[in-house]
Scaffold this motif. Sequence first.
Motif, short mmCIF file in Angstrom:
data_model
loop_
_atom_site.label_atom_id
_atom_site.label_comp_id
_atom_site.label_asym_id
_atom_site.label_seq_id
_atom_site.Cartn_x
_atom_site.Cartn_y
_atom_site.Cartn_z
N THR A 1 -31.70 -15.22 40.13
CA THR A 1 -32.52 -14.11 39.68
C THR A 1 -31.68 -12.91 39.27
O THR A 1 -30.58 -12.72 39.77
CB THR A 1 -33.52 -13.69 40.78
OG1 THR A 1 -34.36 -12.64 40.28
CG2 THR A 1 -32.80 -13.22 42.02
N GLY A 2 -32.25 -12.13 38.40
CA GLY A 2 -31.66 -10.84 38.04
C GLY A 2 -32.33 -9.72 38.80
O GLY A 2 -32.06 -8.55 38.56
N SER A 3 -33.22 -10.06 39.74
CA SER A 3 -33.99 -9.07 40.50
C SER A 3 -33.24 -8.49 41.69
O SER A 3 -33.75 -7.59 42.34
CB SER A 3 -35.30 -9.69 40.99
OG SER A 3 -36.08 -10.12 39.91
N VAL A 4 -32.07 -9.02 42.02
CA VAL A 4 -31.26 -8.48 43.11
C VAL A 4 -29.84 -8.26 42.61
O VAL A 4 -29.43 -8.86 41.62
CB VAL A 4 -31.24 -9.42 44.35
CG1 VAL A 4 -32.64 -9.63 44.90
CG2 VAL A 4 -30.58 -10.74 44.03
N THR A 5 -29.14 -7.42 43.31
CA THR A 5 -27.74 -7.19 42.95
C THR A 5 -26.88 -8.29 43.54
O THR A 5 -27.29 -9.01 44.44
CB THR A 5 -27.24 -5.83 43.50
OG1 THR A 5 -27.24 -5.90 44.93
CG2 THR A 5 -28.11 -4.68 43.02
N ARG A 6 -25.67 -8.39 43.06
CA ARG A 6 -24.71 -9.36 43.60
C ARG A 6 -24.47 -9.09 45.09
O ARG A 6 -24.35 -10.01 45.89
CB ARG A 6 -23.38 -9.28 42.86
CG ARG A 6 -23.44 -9.83 41.47
CD ARG A 6 -22.09 -9.61 40.77
NE ARG A 6 -21.99 -10.44 39.60
CZ ARG A 6 -21.67 -11.73 39.60
NH1 ARG A 6 -21.40 -12.33 40.73
NH2 ARG A 6 -21.60 -12.41 38.49
N GLU A 7 -24.39 -7.80 45.44
CA GLU A 7 -24.15 -7.43 46.83
C GLU A 7 -25.30 -7.88 47.72
O GLU A 7 -25.09 -8.41 48.81
CB GLU A 7 -23.93 -5.91 46.95
CG GLU A 7 -22.65 -5.42 46.32
CD GLU A 7 -22.73 -5.34 44.78
OE1 GLU A 7 -23.84 -5.23 44.21
OE2 GLU A 7 -21.66 -5.42 44.14
N GLU A 8 -26.54 -7.66 47.27
CA GLU A 8 -27.70 -8.09 48.05
C GLU A 8 -27.71 -9.61 48.20
O GLU A 8 -27.95 -10.14 49.28
CB GLU A 8 -29.00 -7.65 47.37
CG GLU A 8 -29.24 -6.16 47.43
CD GLU A 8 -30.39 -5.72 46.55
OE1 GLU A 8 -31.08 -4.76 46.96
OE2 GLU A 8 -30.61 -6.33 45.47
#
Length: 109
Positions: free
Chosen positions: A65-72
């Motif tokens: 998904t693009g709905s979260v950041t890489r860090e999340e």
Amino acid sequence: MILETTGTALVCEENCGNRALETAREFRPDLIFLDWNIGDKKGGELAIEMRNDSALCSIPIVFMTGSVTREEAATERVLGDFPTLAKPFSMDELLQVAAAHLEDPKPAA
């Protein structure tokens, strides 16, 4: 396409959320990469349906998904407690996630 280029994976793609369960039951994958937004159905709904389906419940699911950041995605499971691969991702990242889940095929939920 990335997984197919390795020559070690047979890939089945389904772009219709309403047909995803049927397709997964027929194909019987070892791993499911599931987009959070499929269009006609939310990925979270599909993941729950798959977990409640006796034929699919033990197949690991990884969200893309693009709905979260890489860090999340790297530090916590934010989408229904499933592992998540944040878009955009590299070929190496996808292959690493696939290898990790195929080596340890326990359900992700």
